[in-house]
Scaffold this motif. Structure first.
Motif, mmCIF file in Angstrom:
data_model
loop_
_atom_site.group_PDB
_atom_site.id
_atom_site.type_symbol
_atom_site.label_atom_id
_atom_site.label_comp_id
_atom_site.label_asym_id
_atom_site.label_seq_id
_atom_site.Cartn_x
_atom_site.Cartn_y
_atom_site.Cartn_z
ATOM 1 N N HIS A 273 0.709 -1.548 0.453
ATOM 2 C CA HIS A 273 0.002 -0.184 0.206
ATOM 3 C C HIS A 273 0.571 1.203 0.254
ATOM 4 O O HIS A 273 -0.031 2.064 -0.308
ATOM 5 C CB HIS A 273 -0.956 0.047 0.927
ATOM 6 C CG HIS A 273 -1.992 -1.146 0.907
ATOM 7 N ND1 HIS A 273 -2.970 -1.050 0.418
ATOM 8 C CD2 HIS A 273 -1.995 -2.299 1.744
ATOM 9 C CE1 HIS A 273 -3.591 -2.249 0.546
ATOM 10 N NE2 HIS A 273 -3.120 -2.626 1.215
ATOM 11 N N LYS A 424 -17.839 3.184 -7.682
ATOM 12 C CA LYS A 424 -16.363 3.699 -8.109
ATOM 13 C C LYS A 424 -16.400 4.984 -7.484
ATOM 14 O O LYS A 424 -15.602 5.451 -6.849
ATOM 15 C CB LYS A 424 -17.096 4.247 -9.992
ATOM 16 C CG LYS A 424 -15.664 5.045 -10.324
ATOM 17 C CD LYS A 424 -15.729 4.982 -11.541
ATOM 18 C CE LYS A 424 -14.055 5.524 -12.494
ATOM 19 N NZ LYS A 424 -14.557 6.528 -13.593
ATOM 20 N N ALA A 431 -10.715 6.500 -0.973
ATOM 21 C CA ALA A 431 -9.106 6.356 -0.824
ATOM 22 C C ALA A 431 -8.760 7.652 -1.280
ATOM 23 O O ALA A 431 -7.948 8.066 -0.744
ATOM 24 C CB ALA A 431 -8.880 5.870 -2.710
ATOM 25 N N LEU A 506 -10.884 -0.632 1.241
ATOM 26 C CA LEU A 506 -10.071 -0.614 -0.178
ATOM 27 C C LEU A 506 -9.223 -1.940 -0.217
ATOM 28 O O LEU A 506 -9.180 -2.571 -1.603
ATOM 29 C CB LEU A 506 -8.877 0.435 0.219
ATOM 30 C CG LEU A 506 -9.918 1.821 0.337
ATOM 31 C CD1 LEU A 506 -8.916 2.463 0.662
ATOM 32 C CD2 LEU A 506 -9.525 2.226 -0.944
ATOM 33 N N ALA A 507 -8.964 -3.099 0.599
ATOM 34 C CA ALA A 507 -8.374 -3.549 0.279
ATOM 35 C C ALA A 507 -8.849 -5.111 0.279
ATOM 36 O O ALA A 507 -8.566 -5.355 -0.916
ATOM 37 C CB ALA A 507 -7.305 -4.261 1.653
ATOM 38 N N ARG A 509 -11.882 -4.256 -1.821
ATOM 39 C CA ARG A 509 -12.284 -3.965 -3.346
ATOM 40 C C ARG A 509 -11.016 -4.078 -3.980
ATOM 41 O O ARG A 509 -11.346 -4.353 -5.154
ATOM 42 C CB ARG A 509 -12.830 -2.279 -3.407
ATOM 43 C CG ARG A 509 -13.575 -1.830 -4.616
ATOM 44 C CD ARG A 509 -14.085 -0.654 -4.145
ATOM 45 N NE ARG A 509 -13.859 0.401 -5.306
ATOM 46 C CZ ARG A 509 -14.069 0.271 -7.090
ATOM 47 N NH1 ARG A 509 -12.700 0.029 -7.220
ATOM 48 N NH2 ARG A 509 -14.697 0.670 -7.680
ATOM 49 N N GLN A 510 -9.809 -4.720 -3.802
ATOM 50 C CA GLN A 510 -9.028 -3.947 -4.509
ATOM 51 C C GLN A 510 -8.664 -5.420 -4.711
ATOM 52 O O GLN A 510 -7.455 -6.392 -5.873
ATOM 53 C CB GLN A 510 -7.475 -3.705 -4.282
ATOM 54 C CG GLN A 510 -7.625 -1.863 -4.577
ATOM 55 C CD GLN A 510 -6.219 -2.226 -4.151
ATOM 56 O OE1 GLN A 510 -5.794 -2.260 -3.274
ATOM 57 N NE2 GLN A 510 -6.252 -0.172 -3.377
ATOM 58 N N SER A 512 -8.537 -9.802 -5.388
ATOM 59 C CA SER A 512 -8.992 -11.108 -6.403
ATOM 60 C C SER A 512 -10.171 -11.548 -6.026
ATOM 61 O O SER A 512 -9.970 -12.008 -5.463
ATOM 62 C CB SER A 512 -8.226 -11.079 -7.333
ATOM 63 O OG SER A 512 -7.360 -12.001 -6.946
#
Length: 520
Positions: A273, A424, A431, A506-507, A509-510, A512
Motif C-alpha cells: 500500500h 466507483k 481512497a 479498500l483492501a 475492493r482491490q 481478486s
C-alpha cells in the motif's frame, strides 16, 4: 504514532525514540580541498615535487603514534586480511576475553578506500599539479570501551587529508546512562525488551541531543592518536559532521507471540500500500496532488522487502535517504529513518559565518550543529510511517466492518445515505481521504477539490460549485464517523474507527476473486 499506540497499547510495554548507530566524520576543512592543501604546502615551504616524500614522512609519524598508543597500554594491533571481518564483533569478543571494562580494547589496521591527493604533470599547464582522487591507504581502527558512550571506534586515515570517522551507538550509550542512574533493564543486542521506567529512559535519550559533540569527539580522537598535531604546527580544529545517523523508534511488545502475529500483516500492508507518494511524504518531500513525484524530480523511490534469519525488514529509499521497519529480537518493532543527504531539508538558523544576522530557513547541514533539527525531522518521519500502519490489524469479518457504513444514518437531524464501497465514486472518495500525505496534518476542502476535479475552477461560480460538492462529501463521511473536524481549523482527519474501516474496504475492493475465495 498516537493512533497506533491507542490501538495496540495493551500489548506494548513502552516506546523509545533516539539515535541507534551514529557515524561522525572529522574533517580538517583546509586540507580537504586542493586550494587549501596548496596553501598548506606553501606555508610549510614544500614543493610539489617533494610532496610524496613529505607526505610519507608525516604518514610514518602518524602510524608510529597510532601503534605506540596500543603498545603503551599493552593492547594488540591486528592487521586485517581480508578487511571484511566484523570489526565490532572482534572488539566485543576481545574485551570479554581480556576482561576490559574501560579504555582501549585494541587496534585493527587495514588497507581501505579513501579520498586523497597525488601530484602529476598537467598537459594544459605544462607543469606539476596537485590533484584530489579516490585512492587506498592504511587505516587504523581504535576500539574503546568509553565510560560515557560505551563501545566506540576511531578510524584514522593515515594519508592526507587525515579524515577521521568516529562511530558509536545511541542504545549502547543509553545502557551506560541507565547503569549510572540505577535503572534496571533487559537488553538484547542493541535494543531493550524491558525497562523499569520507560519515561525516564526516554529522558536519558533526549539528553544525548544536548551533548557537546565537538568536545566528546575530540576527546575520543585524542585518545586514539595524540600525534595528529604533527600534521600542522598550528592546526585548525576538526569540523565534525554526522555522516550517517539512524534515528530509531522502538515499540517493545509484551509478548513475542503478539508481535509474531502482527508483524506479517504490517510488512504486507507496507509493501502493498505504500507507494512513491507515501514514501516521499514520510521523508518530508511533498508529492504532487496526483500522489506522485513532481515533474522535475530526478531521483528514484525504491521499496525493498527482505526476510532474514533474524527477522523481516522492509526499506523505502528516496535517493540517499531511507526509512525502514524490521522486527528485532522477537519482541521489538523498530521503525528507523536514516538521513545520508540532508540537502533537501531545512533548518531555521542564521547563515553560516553570520552569527549576528537574522535567522531564516536554510539548508540542513551534516554538521553537528544541526543534529537537533535532524532528530526532529527523523522523528516526524517515523511518526508518519507508524501512523499509516495504525489500522492494519482487524480480525472482524468484512461484513461486520462494512455493515455500519452501508446503512443510512441520522446526523444532526438530517438523514445521510449509506456508502457503497464497491461503487466507483464512493471508493474514490474513501481512497482520497486515506492518502498518506493526510495522515498527520489532515486535509481541507481545497485538498480534496484538487484530487476530485480534473481541472481547477477559474470562474468564481464554478469554484463555489466545486467547493459545495466536496462539502457534501465531507458531511457524508462525518455522518458515518469516518472523519472528524480538527477544532478551530478547516481541516479534517480520519478517526481511528474510520481508518480501520476504510483500509479494510479498500483492501477488499482491490483483492481478486481468487484471493477472496481462498480467504473465505
Amino acid at each position: 504514532m498516537k493512533t497506533f499506540i491507542q490501538r495496540f497499547g495493551q500489548n506494548i510495554l513502552g516506546v523509545l525514540h533516539g539515535f541507534d548507530r551514529m557515524r561522525f566524520r572529522g574533517t580538517r576543512r583546509f586540507l580537504a580541498n586542493v586550494a587549501g592543501m596548496m596553501n598548506f604546502l606553501w606555508r610549510r615551504q614544500v614543493l610539489l615535487k617533494d610532496f610524496k616524500a613529505f607526505a610519507g614522512q608525516i604518514t610514518a609519524e602518524v602510524r608510529h603514534a597510532a601503534e605506540e598508543v596500543a603498545a603503551q597500554q599493552g593492547r594488540p594491533v591486528v592487521y586485517l586480511h581480508p578487511s571484511a571481518l566484523d570489526k565490532e564483533a572482534w572488539a566485543r569478543d576481545r574485551a570479554q576475553r581480556d576482561g576490559i571494562q574501560q579504555g582501549l580494547i585494541g587496534v585493527l589496521k587495514a588497507v581501505e578506500c579513501c579520498w586523497s591527493y597525488e601530484v602529476g604533470p598537467s598537459r594544459a599547464k605544462q607543469k606539476l599539479e596537485l590533484r584530489g582522487k579516490p585512492s587506498k591507504c592504511l587505516h587504523y581502527y581504535h576500539y574503546f570501551l568509553d565510560p560515557e558512550v560505551g563501545l566506540a571506534y576511531v578510524r584514522l586515515q593515515t594519508w592526507f587529508p587525515f579524515t577521521v570517522p568516529v562511530g558509536m551507538n545511541g542504545r549502547e550509550w543509553l545502557a551506560r546512562q541507565m547503569d549510572r542512574s540505577g535503572l534496571r533493564y533487559r537488553r538484547r543486542d542493541n535494543c531493550f525488551a524491558w525497562i523499569e521506567d520507560w519515561a525516564r529512559a526516554q529522558q536519558l535519550l533526549d539528553a544525548q541531543l544536548r551533548t557537546d559533540w565537538p568536545g566528546l569527539l575530540n576527546r575520543l580522537l585524542d585518545q586514539a592518536n595524540p600525534a595528529l598535531g604533527l600534521v600542522d604546527p598550528h592546526p585548525t580544529p576538526y569540523y565534525w559532521s554526522l555522516d550517517e545517523g539512524e534515528w530509531a523508534s522502538d515499540l517493545a511488545f509484551a509478548s513475542p507471540a503478539t508481535l509474531a502475529d502482527l508483524a506479517p500483516r504490517l510488512f504486507r500492508h507496507a509493501w502493498l500500500h505504500f507507494g512513491s507518494g507515501d514514501v516521499m511524504r514520510f521523508l518530508g518531500r511533498k508529492p504532487t496532488t496526483g500522489g506522485g513525484p513532481h515533474w522535475n524530480f530526478a531521483g528514484e523511490v525504491v521499496s525493498d522487502l527482505k526476510r532474514r534469519a533474524e527477522g523481516t525488514r522492509i526499506k523505502h529509499r528516496l535517493n540517499a535517504n531511507w526509512i525502514k521497519m524490521y522486527d528485532k529480537q522477537g519482541s521489538v518493532l523498530r521503525v528507523e529513518t536514516v538521513i545520508n543527504n540532508p540537502r533537501d531539508m531545512k533548518v531555521y538558523r542564521t547563515k553560516e559565518g553570520d552569527d549576528g544576522g537574522a535567522p531564516s530557513w536554510q539548508r540542513l547541514r551534516k554538521g553537528v550543529a544541526d543534529i537537533q533539527r535532524r532528530a526532529e525531522i527523523s522523528q516526524a518521519a517515523n511518526e508518519r510511517y507508524v501512523e499509516a500502519l495504525a489500522s492494519v490489524d482487524d480480525r472482524r469479518s468484512l461484513a461486520e466492518v462494512a455493515e455500519a457504513v452501508c446503512e443510512p444514518v441520522l446526523w444532526q437531524g438530517h438523514r445521510a445515505r449509506g456508502l457503497n464501497p464497491l461503487a466507483k465514486d464512493d471508493a474514490r472518495l474513501l481512497a482520497a481521504v486515506n492518502r498518506g500525505e493526510f495522515a498527520i496534518n489532515g486535509f481541507r476542502n481545497r485538498d480534496l477539490r484538487s484530487l476530485w476535479f480534473a481541472t481547477s475552477a477559474k470562474a468564481e461560480a464554478e469554484r463555489r460549485r466545486q467547493s459545495a460538492a466536496i462539502t457534501r462529501k465531507v458531511r457524508l463521511l462525518r455522518a458515518h464517523g469516518l472523519i472528524h473536524k480538527v477544532p478551530k481549523t478547516h481541516r479534517y482527519q480520519l478517526s481511528p474507527h474510520g481508518r480501520e474501516i476504510i483500509n479494510a474496504l479498500l483492501a477488499a475492493r482491490q483483492a481478486s476473486t481468487a484471493k477472496l475465495t481462498e480467504a473465505a
